[in-house]
Design an enzyme around this catalytic site. Structure first.
Site, PDB file in Angstrom:
ATOM      1  N   GLU A 258      38.509  44.753  28.585  1.00  0.00           N
ATOM      2  CA  GLU A 258      38.907  43.525  29.374  1.00  0.00           C
ATOM      3  C   GLU A 258      40.292  42.971  29.040  1.00  0.00           C
ATOM      4  O   GLU A 258      40.318  42.947  27.649  1.00  0.00           O
ATOM      5  CB  GLU A 258      37.703  42.634  29.377  1.00  0.00           C
ATOM      6  CG  GLU A 258      38.002  41.382  29.755  1.00  0.00           C
ATOM      7  CD  GLU A 258      36.861  40.176  29.517  1.00  0.00           C
ATOM      8  OE1 GLU A 258      36.476  39.193  30.257  1.00  0.00           O
ATOM      9  OE2 GLU A 258      36.245  40.447  28.259  1.00  0.00           O
ATOM     10  N   LYS A 318      33.570  41.130  37.343  1.00  0.00           N
ATOM     11  CA  LYS A 318      32.616  40.683  36.568  1.00  0.00           C
ATOM     12  C   LYS A 318      31.776  39.964  37.431  1.00  0.00           C
ATOM     13  O   LYS A 318      31.939  39.081  37.949  1.00  0.00           O
ATOM     14  CB  LYS A 318      33.357  39.665  35.416  1.00  0.00           C
ATOM     15  CG  LYS A 318      32.558  39.203  34.512  1.00  0.00           C
ATOM     16  CD  LYS A 318      33.199  38.496  33.292  1.00  0.00           C
ATOM     17  CE  LYS A 318      32.592  37.771  32.216  1.00  0.00           C
ATOM     18  NZ  LYS A 318      33.470  37.373  31.147  1.00  0.00           N
ATOM     19  N   CYS A 369      32.259  42.077  29.265  1.00  0.00           N
ATOM     20  CA  CYS A 369      32.065  41.052  28.217  1.00  0.00           C
ATOM     21  C   CYS A 369      30.696  40.638  28.426  1.00  0.00           C
ATOM     22  O   CYS A 369      29.775  41.288  28.268  1.00  0.00           O
ATOM     23  CB  CYS A 369      33.108  40.142  28.372  1.00  0.00           C
ATOM     24  SG  CYS A 369      33.244  39.005  26.753  1.00  0.00           S
TER      25      CYS A 369
END
Length: 519
Positions: A258, A318, A369
């Site tokens: 990321e 995401k 993440c």
């Protein structure tokens, strides 16, 4: 009041004990001990006072557990931990009611899991950090993850804690029953240890994870954003050189982290040229992590499959952008009150992709993440055919804290829960390759530039845990609601006279005037 103060002191100690169960100390034996302390601290109280030890427990646990949030700001740490502590305060009042129910250890365990499920999804997509199951790596309990999922393991640990509390307070036959239940639980947990989940491989893939490192102090991805991309380009080009010279096998695909590009990689310029250079050099698809324009006032955090022949293709967005970090709820109000929030100029949009990415013919479940701590996105991709996991993460903000170790432990839980190999690519730590049994096959030290190259087994099996976990969570929510409703409904039991034997009845009758009644 003295009782509440004593219970509050116990709650404080129990909350700190639970925090020590996670990284950096990582003493998982304290997981059920912390729950037991919570149960004892709330027992015998009324709902109107049970929230006090519950809140103290939550504050002691969460302010310690996410101490790393101070890297964002002390205000962010205080606010987030305070919100999460409120859930434990509410649980304290609920526990006070449930303690009065028969089989209270069971109901209290379901309430604990219900609270974890609730706070993991609300408000603003919630905060899953600190779930009991996230602390079980490197323990025999972890072998249950592919069978009952992360939610099921949390329930097992919560029930173990409430039974420990019952072992302290119960007497006589009730204590023997509790002891028997604990022994039975240990026996059941031994089953996945002796019969671990072992799916049939469907193939193999060689995967490279690139940790390019972050220039400067290392804790600011924007300190030299173009430099971050250059580092990943250079590391990938060097890998290509090693492949061409026979020093390393050619990977099937490469994973960048990321924020390996902190500006839109679709725009012409240095960033786009750098990606093309790296992909052309290695000659296989690269999963690039980039911030992509999402229209006026919006941005997308994406993993983009960049093919050496066709260029950018499939994308994963995401699922769970961080509120007040990547998007601002009620933006107009909060930016006016807190000027620092204006540093987030655009709101990050949430992704909805449920199918795995096709990378070099391999179905890959992606998580970006904090996504790895949430159930929904990973479960959806695994159920739709993913044969391995990748986690693209940029933990530069937390690189000098224990957050990176906590997140890596959560990733190991996900590998075990799904029965898949997992590849983690981080900008500057922690990158690694994890086997389905949670073993860390390879890892890169923080603040280094390194490429991890490993041969992995693929499988398309869906573990029972992935299928059952949502149902276990729903069952706990329903059971808690019903038990709480039953405990709150006022009722009176009909008072019946104590039984009297015949001899006593005759004595009373002989000594009483006709028509007299016994007291």
């Amino acid at each position: 009041m003295d009782v509440v103060l004593k219970r509050t002191a116990l709650a404080l100690v129990a909350g700190l004990a639970l925090a020590l169960a996670f990284e950096p100390v990582a003493l998982p034996v304290l997981l059920p001990v912390g729950v037991a302390g919570f149960a004892l601290a709330t027992r015998g109280l009324r709902a109107r006072s049970g929230w006090i030890p519950g809140l103290v427990f939550g504050a002691a646990f969460y302010y310690t557990h996410i101490w790393w949030m101070r890297s964002v700001g002390t205000d962010a740490w205080l606010a987030l931990a305070g919100i999460e502590a409120l859930f434990y305060g509410l649980l304290g009042s609920v526990a006070a009611v449930l303690h009065r129910r028969r089989w209270w250890p069971l109901w209290l365990a379901t309430a604990w899991v219900s609270m974890e499920v609730w706070r993991s999804g609300w408000p603003f997509s919630g905060m899953p950090w600190g779930r009991l199951s996230f602390g079980v790596v490197d323990t025999p309990v972890a072998d249950a993850l592919p069978y009952v999922g992360a939610i099921g393991v949390s329930f097992v640990l919560a029930l173990g804690g409430t039974l420990l509390a019952a072992l302290v307070v119960e007497r006589g036959r009730a204590r023997r029953v509790v002891a028997g239940a604990l022994v039975a639980g240990v026996v059941l947990l031994a089953v996945p240890v002796v019969a671990p989940w072992s799916p049939t491989p469907t193939g193999e893939a060689t995967v490279a994870a690139v940790q390019g490192d972050v220039p400067g102090p290392g804790n600011n991805i924007l300190y030299d954003a173009p430099g971050v991309t250059r580092n990943h380009v250079e590391a990938t080009v060097e890998l290509a050189r090693q492949v061409e010279e026979g020093e390393a096998p050619r990977p099937d695909f490469v994973v960048w982290p990321e924020n390996s590009t902190a500006s839109d990689p679709f725009r012409a310029g240095e960033i786009r040229d750098g990606i093309d250079t790296a992909v052309d050099a290695i000659g296989v698809p690269v999963l690039v992590g980039g911030l992509v324009d999402g229209g006026p006032g919006h941005v997308l955090n994406q993993g983009i499959v960049w093919d050496p022949e066709t260029g950018p293709g499939e994308r994963y967005t995401k699922w769970h952008p961080v509120p007040y970090g990547e998007w601002i709820p009620f933006r107009d109000f909060f930016t006016a009150q807190f000027g620092r929030l204006a540093m987030v100029p655009r709101d990050m949009l949430s992704g909805t992709r449920t199918s795995p990415l096709d990378i070099a013919g391999v179905p890959v479940a992606d998580a970006i993440c904090f996504d790895v701590a949430y159930d929904d996105g990973i479960y959806a991709q695994v159920e739709n055919g993913a044969e391995m996991l990748v986690v693209q993460t940029s933990n530069a903000t937390f690189i000098h804290t224990d957050q990176i170790d906590q997140q890596f432990a959560i990733t190991r839980v996900r590998a075990m829960e799904t029965g898949k190999w997992a590849v983690v690519a981080a900008t500057n730590g922690v990158s690694g390759v994890i086997a389905p049994d949670g073993t860390v096959v390879a890892s890169a030290d923080p603040r280094t530039q390194e490429v991890l190259l490993e041969r992995l087994e693929l499988n398309d099996a869906v573990t029972p845990g992935v299928r059952l976990a949502p149902w276990i969570g729903a069952a706990c929510l329903v059971a808690t609601g019903l038990a709480l409703l039953a405990g709150l409904i006022p009722y009176r039991r009909r008072v019946r006279p104590a039984p009297v034997d015949d001899d006593s009845r005759e004595l009373v009758t002989a000594g009483s005037p006709r028509g007299a009644t016994r007291p």
